[in-house]
Structure formats: structure tokens, C-alpha cells
Design an enzyme around this catalytic site. Sequence first.
Site, PDB file in Angstrom:
ATOM      1  N   ASP A   9       0.791  -1.176   0.043  1.00 55.14           N
ATOM      2  CA  ASP A   9       0.208   0.177  -0.105  1.00 55.14           C
ATOM      3  C   ASP A   9       1.079   1.095  -0.061  1.00 55.14           C
ATOM      4  O   ASP A   9       2.127   1.212  -0.097  1.00 55.14           O
ATOM      5  CB  ASP A   9      -1.237   0.002   1.190  1.00 55.14           C
ATOM      6  CG  ASP A   9      -0.284   0.419   2.528  1.00 55.14           C
ATOM      7  OD1 ASP A   9       0.857   0.404   2.735  1.00 55.14           O
ATOM      8  OD2 ASP A   9      -1.052   0.519   3.406  1.00 55.14           O
ATOM      9  N   HIS A  10       0.204   2.349   0.217  1.00 52.45           N
ATOM     10  CA  HIS A  10       1.170   3.549   0.272  1.00 52.45           C
ATOM     11  C   HIS A  10       2.249   3.658   1.402  1.00 52.45           C
ATOM     12  O   HIS A  10       3.275   4.214   0.900  1.00 52.45           O
ATOM     13  CB  HIS A  10       0.175   4.749   0.335  1.00 52.45           C
ATOM     14  CG  HIS A  10      -0.878   4.805   1.431  1.00 52.45           C
ATOM     15  ND1 HIS A  10      -1.817   4.041   1.533  1.00 52.45           N
ATOM     16  CD2 HIS A  10      -0.815   5.497   2.890  1.00 52.45           C
ATOM     17  CE1 HIS A  10      -2.529   3.913   2.757  1.00 52.45           C
ATOM     18  NE2 HIS A  10      -1.737   4.971   3.364  1.00 52.45           N
ATOM     19  N   CYS A  64       3.092  -2.909   4.064  1.00 50.46           N
ATOM     20  CA  CYS A  64       2.216  -1.922   4.367  1.00 50.46           C
ATOM     21  C   CYS A  64       3.018  -0.982   5.300  1.00 50.46           C
ATOM     22  O   CYS A  64       4.314  -1.180   5.613  1.00 50.46           O
ATOM     23  CB  CYS A  64       0.757  -2.158   4.846  1.00 50.46           C
ATOM     24  SG  CYS A  64       0.970  -3.118   6.597  1.00 50.46           S
ATOM     25  N   GLY A  65       2.443   0.007   6.090  1.00 49.83           N
ATOM     26  CA  GLY A  65       3.236   0.792   7.068  1.00 49.83           C
ATOM     27  C   GLY A  65       3.807   0.094   8.324  1.00 49.83           C
ATOM     28  O   GLY A  65       4.874   0.245   8.358  1.00 49.83           O
ATOM     29  N   THR A  66       2.982  -0.844   8.831  1.00 50.05           N
ATOM     30  CA  THR A  66       3.612  -1.568   9.755  1.00 50.05           C
ATOM     31  C   THR A  66       3.880  -3.392   9.411  1.00 50.05           C
ATOM     32  O   THR A  66       4.540  -3.904  10.178  1.00 50.05           O
ATOM     33  CB  THR A  66       2.541  -1.667  10.926  1.00 50.05           C
ATOM     34  OG1 THR A  66       1.398  -2.577  10.457  1.00 50.05           O
ATOM     35  CG2 THR A  66       2.125  -0.588  11.419  1.00 50.05           C
ATOM     36  N   GLY A  67       3.293  -3.635   8.191  1.00 51.70           N
ATOM     37  CA  GLY A  67       3.240  -4.843   7.710  1.00 51.70           C
ATOM     38  C   GLY A  67       2.117  -5.778   8.751  1.00 51.70           C
ATOM     39  O   GLY A  67       1.865  -7.194   8.423  1.00 51.70           O
ATOM     40  N   GLY A  69      -1.312  -5.093   8.959  1.00 50.97           N
ATOM     41  CA  GLY A  69      -2.542  -4.984   8.177  1.00 50.97           C
ATOM     42  C   GLY A  69      -2.793  -6.179   7.024  1.00 50.97           C
ATOM     43  O   GLY A  69      -3.379  -6.819   6.745  1.00 50.97           O
ATOM     44  N   HIS A  97      10.003 -23.654   9.428  1.00 49.48           N
ATOM     45  CA  HIS A  97       9.217 -24.437  10.677  1.00 49.48           C
ATOM     46  C   HIS A  97       7.753 -24.066   9.882  1.00 49.48           C
ATOM     47  O   HIS A  97       6.827 -24.783  10.228  1.00 49.48           O
ATOM     48  CB  HIS A  97       9.196 -23.612  11.986  1.00 49.48           C
ATOM     49  CG  HIS A  97      10.670 -24.294  12.502  1.00 49.48           C
ATOM     50  ND1 HIS A  97      10.931 -24.013  13.932  1.00 49.48           N
ATOM     51  CD2 HIS A  97      11.615 -25.035  12.217  1.00 49.48           C
ATOM     52  CE1 HIS A  97      12.158 -24.430  14.209  1.00 49.48           C
ATOM     53  NE2 HIS A  97      12.664 -24.953  13.056  1.00 49.48           N
ATOM     54  N   ASN A  98       7.472 -22.806   9.429  1.00 50.90           N
ATOM     55  CA  ASN A  98       5.871 -22.705   9.089  1.00 50.90           C
ATOM     56  C   ASN A  98       5.496 -22.815   7.666  1.00 50.90           C
ATOM     57  O   ASN A  98       4.464 -22.492   7.478  1.00 50.90           O
ATOM     58  CB  ASN A  98       5.561 -21.458   9.798  1.00 50.90           C
ATOM     59  CG  ASN A  98       6.034 -21.083  11.051  1.00 50.90           C
ATOM     60  OD1 ASN A  98       6.846 -20.116  11.381  1.00 50.90           O
ATOM     61  ND2 ASN A  98       5.588 -22.073  12.078  1.00 50.90           N
ATOM     62  N   ARG A 131       8.012 -32.996  11.645  1.00 51.21           N
ATOM     63  CA  ARG A 131       7.040 -32.643  12.333  1.00 51.21           C
ATOM     64  C   ARG A 131       6.372 -31.201  12.284  1.00 51.21           C
ATOM     65  O   ARG A 131       5.213 -30.798  12.683  1.00 51.21           O
ATOM     66  CB  ARG A 131       7.718 -32.457  13.871  1.00 51.21           C
ATOM     67  CG  ARG A 131       8.706 -31.510  14.172  1.00 51.21           C
ATOM     68  CD  ARG A 131       9.475 -31.552  15.356  1.00 51.21           C
ATOM     69  NE  ARG A 131      10.513 -30.432  15.612  1.00 51.21           N
ATOM     70  CZ  ARG A 131      11.462 -30.225  15.165  1.00 51.21           C
ATOM     71  NH1 ARG A 131      11.774 -31.108  14.143  1.00 51.21           N
ATOM     72  NH2 ARG A 131      12.302 -29.352  15.543  1.00 51.21           N
ATOM     73  N   HIS A 132       7.100 -30.376  11.442  1.00 51.17           N
ATOM     74  CA  HIS A 132       6.508 -29.248  11.159  1.00 51.17           C
ATOM     75  C   HIS A 132       5.247 -29.410   9.924  1.00 51.17           C
ATOM     76  O   HIS A 132       4.376 -28.387  10.228  1.00 51.17           O
ATOM     77  CB  HIS A 132       7.637 -28.374  10.554  1.00 51.17           C
ATOM     78  CG  HIS A 132       8.874 -28.063  11.561  1.00 51.17           C
ATOM     79  ND1 HIS A 132       8.375 -27.538  12.754  1.00 51.17           N
ATOM     80  CD2 HIS A 132      10.041 -28.487  11.409  1.00 51.17           C
ATOM     81  CE1 HIS A 132       9.890 -27.383  13.359  1.00 51.17           C
ATOM     82  NE2 HIS A 132      10.607 -28.109  12.716  1.00 51.17           N
TER      83      HIS A 132
HETATM   84  C1  RB5 Z   1      -2.101   3.037   6.365  1.00 48.99           C
HETATM   85  O1  RB5 Z   1      -2.007   4.503   6.629  1.00 48.99           O
HETATM   86  C2  RB5 Z   1      -1.573   2.082   7.332  1.00 48.99           C
HETATM   87  O2  RB5 Z   1      -2.761   1.884   8.263  1.00 48.99           O
HETATM   88  C3  RB5 Z   1      -1.096   0.777   6.670  1.00 48.99           C
HETATM   89  O3  RB5 Z   1      -0.065   0.778   5.944  1.00 48.99           O
HETATM   90  C4  RB5 Z   1      -0.818  -0.405   7.549  1.00 48.99           C
HETATM   91  O4  RB5 Z   1       0.244   0.096   8.414  1.00 48.99           O
HETATM   92  C5  RB5 Z   1      -1.840  -1.198   8.418  1.00 48.99           C
HETATM   93  O5  RB5 Z   1      -1.543  -2.083   9.001  1.00 48.99           O
END
Ligand code: RB5
Length: 144
Positions: A9-10, A64-67, A69, A97-98, A131-132
Site C-alpha cells: 500500500d502507500h 504496508c506501514g507496519t506489515g 494489516g 518451520h511454518n 513434525r513441522h
Molecule cells: C496506512 O495508513 C496504514 O494503516 C497501513 O499501511 C498499515 O500499516 C496497516 O496495517
Amino acid sequence: MTRLYIAADHGGFHLKQALISYLVNYDVVDLGTESEESVDYPLYSDKIAACLKQDAEALGILICGTGLGVCMAVNRHRHIRAARCSTGLDAELARRHNNANVLCLGGRVIGVELAKHIVNHFLNSAFEGGRHQRRVNTFSTPAC
Ligand code: RB5
């Protein structure tokens, strides 16, 4: 050559572009987004999931911003095992493992060099099975 589908995403756009430039030895398919204009990340999670449904040997990278979402959204799909990683060891063990088939990264929380390190561990590690495999098999059973 391993095919890699990549999407962001952005909040992940700049890191996506940096990784595409870095991953010259892979067959990289860019599924967008193409700018910093605000978009909804589940759309990009669904695009990666659709590609991996058709191309089961391939791997995905979602940013995404945090990974967080993109990871939550893409794991709604039964054939996806996505892991949000912030260290090389996370990524290595997610594969070993996953049997993770999608790596999720946070473009606003890690730098480009760390992201390359994480991606290298992800791409250079293989599922160990045994086992995995037994444990991973349970993921496709609805829990409730
Ligand atoms: C977008 O602003 C932000 O919410 C998205 O990139 C992400 O971090 C969501 O988990």
C-alpha cells in the site's frame, strides 16, 4: 528462477520500490501500488493471494506501514501462510518451520537495509517438513 509477487500500500510503496531494485536475480512481479496516494491494503493482500493460488511454487512479499494489516488480511486465505517479520531469524524460521509463502514487512518501521537482510533470510531458507508439516497441516482446518 523463483517467481516473487510483491505488493504494497502507500505505506510500503518506497520499500517496495527499493526491494524491486535489489531483487534483480528473481522473477519479480509488481502488483502495485504505484505511488504514495492512499489505498486500502486488503486489496493488495487479495492480489497476492490470487496470484499464489495460480502459482503455488511462487512466494510473496507484502508491505504496508507496519506489515500488520497486510498480514492479517492475506492470512484470511486458506492457501496463504504469511508471516510479519522484523528480524532475519523471524524470516528464516517462518520458512523452515511454518512454510510461510508470504513475507510481510513494515515500510514505516524498518529500514531498507534491514528489509534486504530479512528478505535474504526468507528467500534462502527452505521448509524442513517432518513434525513441522504435521503442525502446518492443521492451519487449513477452520478453528471455529
Ligand atoms: C496506512 O495508513 C496504514 O494503516 C497501513 O499501511 C498499515 O500499516 C496497516 O496495517
